[in-house]
Design a protein around this motif. Structure first.
Motif, PDB file in Angstrom:
ATOM      1  N   THR B   6       0.851  -1.179   0.000  1.00 32.10           N
ATOM      2  CA  THR B   6       0.000   0.000   0.000  1.00 32.10           C
ATOM      3  C   THR B   6       0.887   1.229   0.000  1.00 32.10           C
ATOM      4  O   THR B   6       1.774   1.353   0.844  1.00 32.10           O
ATOM      5  N   ASN B   7       0.622   2.109  -0.952  1.00 34.31           N
ATOM      6  CA  ASN B   7       1.388   3.353  -1.082  1.00 34.31           C
ATOM      7  C   ASN B   7       2.896   3.132  -1.116  1.00 34.31           C
ATOM      8  O   ASN B   7       3.626   3.600  -0.259  1.00 34.31           O
ATOM      9  N   LEU B   8       3.291   2.414  -2.103  1.00 37.56           N
ATOM     10  CA  LEU B   8       4.724   2.115  -2.261  1.00 37.56           C
ATOM     11  C   LEU B   8       5.439   3.253  -2.989  1.00 37.56           C
ATOM     12  O   LEU B   8       4.940   3.803  -3.964  1.00 37.56           O
ATOM     13  N   PHE B  20       8.043   4.622  -8.184  1.00 37.63           N
ATOM     14  CA  PHE B  20       6.606   4.471  -7.944  1.00 37.63           C
ATOM     15  C   PHE B  20       6.185   5.569  -6.983  1.00 37.63           C
ATOM     16  O   PHE B  20       6.888   5.841  -6.021  1.00 37.63           O
ATOM     17  N   ASN B  21       5.079   6.164  -7.253  1.00 33.02           N
ATOM     18  CA  ASN B  21       4.600   7.191  -6.346  1.00 33.02           C
ATOM     19  C   ASN B  21       3.266   6.730  -5.767  1.00 33.02           C
ATOM     20  O   ASN B  21       2.239   6.801  -6.417  1.00 33.02           O
ATOM     21  N   ASP B  22       3.307   6.212  -4.569  1.00 30.66           N
ATOM     22  CA  ASP B  22       2.113   5.717  -3.887  1.00 30.66           C
ATOM     23  C   ASP B  22       1.365   4.675  -4.715  1.00 30.66           C
ATOM     24  O   ASP B  22       0.185   4.840  -5.023  1.00 30.66           O
ATOM     25  N   GLU B  65       3.489   2.024   3.191  1.00 30.13           N
ATOM     26  CA  GLU B  65       2.653   2.189   4.363  1.00 30.13           C
ATOM     27  C   GLU B  65       2.375   0.846   5.006  1.00 30.13           C
ATOM     28  O   GLU B  65       2.365   0.685   6.209  1.00 30.13           O
ATOM     29  N   GLU B  66       2.136  -0.111   4.141  1.00 23.25           N
ATOM     30  CA  GLU B  66       1.763  -1.420   4.637  1.00 23.25           C
ATOM     31  C   GLU B  66       2.207  -2.423   3.584  1.00 23.25           C
ATOM     32  O   GLU B  66       2.052  -2.167   2.394  1.00 23.25           O
ATOM     33  N   LYS B  67       2.777  -3.542   4.034  1.00 19.57           N
ATOM     34  CA  LYS B  67       3.112  -4.528   3.016  1.00 19.57           C
ATOM     35  C   LYS B  67       2.918  -5.930   3.556  1.00 19.57           C
ATOM     36  O   LYS B  67       3.060  -6.193   4.739  1.00 19.57           O
TER      37      LYS B  67
END
Ligand SMILES: Nc1ncnc2c1ncn2[C@@H]1O[C@H](COP(=O)(O)OP(=O)(O)OP(=O)(O)O)[C@@H](O)[C@H]1O
Ligand SMILES: Nc1ncnc2c1ncn2[C@@H]1O[C@H](COP(=O)(O)OP(=O)(O)OP(=O)(O)O)[C@@H](O)[C@H]1O
Ligand SMILES: [Mg+2]
Ligand SMILES: [Mg+2]
Lengths: 192, 475, 266
Positions: B6-8, B20-22, B65-67
């Motif tokens: 998430t949001n990488l 990568f932007n988000d 954010e989360e992975k």
């Protein structure tokens, strides 16, 4: 302390084996340039310390120099070095010398100066081994001094300065970014 | 089980922009997902993030954010030679079993089971890996990854270097893997996989997700996007509008070959008894992996040790130096022809006039301008290939020898390169090109050579798009 | 190193590699305690016999491999012979001062070096690296991370030879102009050494990544090859013990030189 990752170890060993082969080829070179015992030829001896410095300058982690020099010596041994297993003992002691210098600078400085110092330390290590192995203390004094200075000079020039410039050239190929942690700027750029 | 980020955000050291932007992507258990996008958009990078290799093994700055990264992952890489750590087939297979602490008594049986699964049959699997063909190596890689029994399987262009036969085999192999195996796939040869995947994720050239849906939806509603960004889709060749000039120039012979043999040591790798090559011909050389296609080009270029004659414009070639004056050459492996430290210098090398202008135009045209200060090794697969082809095009040689100049390329760049070659050809330049892509033969070739076991087994003139006329066959 | 050399397997190949390594290490250290030139001359026969008859390699190859040994013998003994200290002068000319003591000491060093060389050659010619590293992890508890890295690295080396060829050709095709004199050396380093090293580091990194993705770890693992001690190890020990006893006896009873200790007495 930063532990060595698998990739660090594998890269160190690959670098070491490459130099291990050069070490093996270097035997005849050395034997040719020091005919009849004049120790001026010992200047080329520095080549046998180079793996430790090069690997350390690339990977910048504790233990790398010792591992590299030991692995290079093992490689040299495995391809049938004319010095046999003695290269392994030499390798360990020389690697310890190199490692020690970088440790003294707490693994924070990787300049040409430190590299040169590490070359000297490795030379010292090799001389210690020579005392046990080659009766060098039984040489005439002037000859012994010649041996020591040639050895140290070789350490500085080849394992120090040359290694430093080699790694600098390698850095230009971007390969070091694989093994070194990313910079703070790059991490900051992520937060924009 | 689920994989996802998430949001990488990822940024390569020294790169000017975020890769990568988000980016957010979640994959469910059992899903088979195909990542499609133009060259350099970040597919390989994303696979490495999703498998946890970045940042654990490769220190690339990233933020997420989360992975959710699965515990056990299997990864098949594009380069068959960079994924084995042991010298023999059985030892390599055993390596994985050892990692899983399988008892020694079960190993032999399991090794054979997994090798069978991918269609590799040996009487005794104690075979040196170095002696296998590329396709066999790739199947071995898949077998060893299967023996991991991974939660998720990642495939990064596993067939880029394979001949059509090998490509088909490898994909057949993959399709036979259990139904509930989760897979994330990157592949430019979409025809082979599109029916097999449940989901397609489409990227644009800046690594943003354009669409994410089942293959039918993507193919029916996003075709214009795929066209716009030059991404491969099935049937693209039929729609490909080429400005082919049909008339071939009046045939003036430019190169003659007689009794050419190429050696490695004492072994004869390839032989060509005779050939006459004309101005404005586009000869496509095909044949299976290991047939001797590269060896043939290398022999003409005098890189291999050769016997026999190669004459260009009536002048015999004896050394690489002489050959270089007459022939431009692109090697199969792009990495070994880079001699400088940046993309820009690489193109400017050995160019003398109007350098800045010509290089910049080329970089712009092939979308490498942003990468001009990067080291050539730091490019994506497709970008490397583009650059290596570029370096060969600035000379004034009248004959181009190209060894798989379009592998790993997205549709846009493939067509751009082909159009460019065609333009040169119509001006009288001769092209000899090795490729595994039958579409190129059909659309662009004026002549096809098929090589098998070191010999030319077929030589035919192709009347582009029309009925082919077989014109000579060596036995 | 046993990559693809053509050879017959002999009992030396069947020894436990780790045991062989450790035992050889002791032999090396043991050699350092021999100071009697008579003994070391005789002892040299032991490895020589093994090399000549029991490595399973072709005579021609063995001879080629032993050429550097002669050079080594001369170079390692000469400095001691010409410049060593001693009291019984045989010849003096400028800086060169050959004494009886230094001469035998030099000879002694030469023979010792020859012993080392022969033992090293035996090991190299009769040990498959893969088995050595398996055995090191099993018998000597070397962490698998190191042992398997070695095995992977050994695989990369032949690829480098191939890559060197490719690179050389590519440079010719790109038309790199050769510099003259000193610049030639820096040029070959930047054109050859740097890309080759850089590529092998990249490849090493990729392989490490692949190994990790195959769940390679330092925890519990099983082994495809189980390496054990066998009767061949016993045989080797027996050969060495009996051999050394015989040679020492010969050295003491049938001396060929007058000096019995090459160390400087003062
Ligand atoms: N080590 C690196 N340092 C700097 N930039 C890099 C590095 N590796 C990749 N890049 C850049 O990151 C971008 C994404 O690369 P990546 O390999 O993920 O692309 P890709 O989508 O797999 O392309 P391809 O289809 O050509 O394989 C590219 O523009 C590339 O130039
Ligand atoms: N350096 C070498 N030494 C020995 N044999 C070689 C060498 N290079 C290639 N060969 C052999 O020559 C044959 C032809 O190889 P070549 O690379 O020309 O095939 P190719 O048709 O280009 O295959 P691909 O499609 O995989 O590129 C192969 O069987 C290969 O094993
Ligand atoms: Mg890629
Ligand atoms: Mg080829």
């Amino acid at each position: 302390m930063k532990r060595l990752k698998l990739s660090d170890i594998l890269i160190t060993i690959v670098i070491a084996l490459v130099f291990g082969i050069i070490y093996k080829l270097w035997g005849p070179v050395y034997n040719l340039v020091k005919p009849f015992g004049l120790h001026v030829g010992d200047i080329v001896y520095g080549m046998w310390f180079i793996a430790g410095t090069v690997a350390m300058l690339i990977l910048r982690k504790p233990g790398v120099a010792l591992l590299a020099e030991t692995a290079a010596a093992s490689g040299e041994f495995l391809v049938g070095s004319e010095y046999g297993l003695s290269v392994l003992l030499y390798g360990i002691v020389q690697g310890l010398g190199t490692e020690l210098v970088f440790a003294l600078f707490r693994y924070k400085r990787y300049t040409a100066f430190v590299a040169a110092l590490s070359g000297i330390a490795a030379a010292a290590g090799s001389l210690i081994m020579d005392v046990a192995y080659g009766y060098i203390l039984d040489l005439a004094l002037w000859n012994l001094l010649l041996l020591i200075s040639a050895r140290v000079l070789g350490g500085i020039l080849i394992a120090g300065i040359f290694a430093y410039f080699l790694v600098e050239a390698l850095e230009k190929t971007g390969v070091t970014s694989l093994v070194r942690p990313a910079s703070h700027e790059d991490f900051k750029a992520l937060d924009k | 089980m689920r994989v996802g980020v998430t949001n990488l955000r990822v940024k390569y050291a020294g790169a000017s922009e975020l890769l990568f932007n988000d980016l957010t992507l979640h994959i469910e258990k059992g899903e088979k997902v195909l990542l499609l996008g133009p060259s350099g958009c970040g597919k390989s990078t994303l696979l490495q993030v999703l498998s946890g290799l970045i940042p654990a093994a490769v220190p690339v700055p990233m933020k997420v954010e989360e992975k959710m990264i699965p515990e056990s992952t299997g990864y098949v890489f594009q380069d068959p030679d960079a994924q084995f750590c042991m010298p023999y087939v059985d030892e390599e297979m055993a390596f994985v079993l050892e990692n899983r602490a399988i008892p020694r008594s079960e190993m032999k049986g399991l090794i054979n089971t997994y090798l069978d699964k991918v269609g590799l049959h040996f009487d005794d699997p104690h075979v040196e890996i170095a002696t296998l063909s590329q396709g066999m190596k790739q199947r071995l890689a898949i077998a060893s990854v299967l023996s991991l029994e991974p939660d998720v399987l990642y495939l990064d262009e596993p067939t880029a270097l394979l001949d059509p036969e090998g490509t088909k085999d490898v994909w057949e192999t993959i399709k036979k893997i259990d139904d509930d195996q989760t897979m994330v796939i990157v592949e430019h040869k979409v025809d082979h996989v599109i029916d097999f995947v449940d989901r397609v994720v489409l990227f644009d050239d800046s690594g943003t997700i354009l669409a994410d849906s089942d293959p039918e939806t993507i193919l029916s509603f996003y075709k214009h996007k795929m066209k716009e960004f030059g991404i491969w889709y099935p049937g693209i060749w039929k729609e490909h509008e080429h400005g082919l000039k049909r008339e071939t120039k009046n045939a003036l012979s430019v190169m003659t070959i007689e009794d050419l043999k190429g050696f490695k040591g004492k072994k004869c790798l390839v032989e060509l008894p005779e050939a006459v090559i004309h101005e404005g011909e586009w000869i496509v050389i095909t044949g299976e992996n290991g047939a001797g296609k590269s060896s043939l080009l290398l022999s003409i270029m005098q890189v291999l040790k050769t016997t026999g004659d190669v004459h260009v414009d009536g002048k015999a070639l004896h050394s690489i130096k002489e050959a270089r004056e007459k022939l431009a050459f692109v090697f199969q492996n792009p990495e070994f022809q880079f001699v400088t430290n940046s993309v820009y210098d690489e193109l400017a090398y050995s160019m003398s006039e109007d350098v800045q202008n010509r290089v910049t135009t080329w970089l712009q045209n092939y979308e490498l301008l942003n990468h001009q200060h990067q080291h050539p090794y730091q490019l994506s697969t497709g970008q490397k290939r583009k650059l290596s082809v570029g370096t060969a095009l600035f000379g004034n040689q009248r004959i181009l020898l190209l060894d798989e100049p379009t592998f790993g390329q997205d549709a846009k760049n493939t067509f751009k390169l082909l159009e460019y070659f065609e333009d040169l050809r119509s001006k009288g330049i001769t092209i000899m090109m090795v490729t595994h892509d039958p579409n190129i033969v059909e659309t662009y070739a004026t002549r096809e050579w098929i090589i098998s076991k070191g010999r030319r087994v077929s030589d035919r003139n192709v009347n582009r798009g029309e009925e082919a006329v077989v014109h000579a066959v060596d036995s | 190193m046993q990559l693809t050399l053509d050879y017959n397997e002999t009992w030396l190949h069947r020894m436990n590699p780790a045991f062989k390594l450790v035992f050889f290490l002791f032999l090396f250290l043991g050699l350092l305690f021999i100071h009697n030139p008579n003994i070391i001359t005789y002892v040299t026969l032991l490895p020589l016999i093994l090399v000549a008859f029991f490595t399973g390699h072709k005579r021609k190859l063995l001879l080629i491999l032993m050429i550097p040994f002669l050079l080594l013998f001369v170079s390692s003994s000469s400095s001691m012979i010409f410049f060593g200290q001693g009291t019984t002068t045989w010849w003096k000319w400028g800086l060169i001062h050959i004494t009886e003591e230094s001469f035998y000491r030099g000879l002694h060093i030469g023979f010792r070096a020859l012993n080392f060389a022969l033992l090293g050659l035996i090991f190299a010619l009769t040990t498959r690296p893969v088995l050595l590293f398996y055995s090191l992890t099993q018998q000597l508890k070397v962490p698998p991370r190191f042992a398997y890295s070695f095995m992977a690295a050994v695989r990369i080396l032949p690829m480098m030879v191939e890559e060197f060829q490719q690179l050389k050709n590519a440079l010719l095709v790109r038309g790199v102009k050769k510099e003259k004199g000193w610049k030639r050396i820096t040029q070959s380093i930047t054109l050859y050494a740097v890309p080759l090293l850089s590529q092998s580091i990249r490849r090493a990194h990729r392989i490490a990544v692949a190994m990790e993705s195959k769940q390679f770890h330092n925890g519990k693992r099983t082994y495809y090859y189980e390496t054990r001690l066998s009767k061949f190890d016993g045989l080797f020990v027996l050969y060495i013990v009996l051999g050394v006893v015989t040679m020492v006896w010969l050295g003491l009873e049938v001396p060929t030189y007058e000096i019995t200790d090459v160390r400087n007495s003062d």
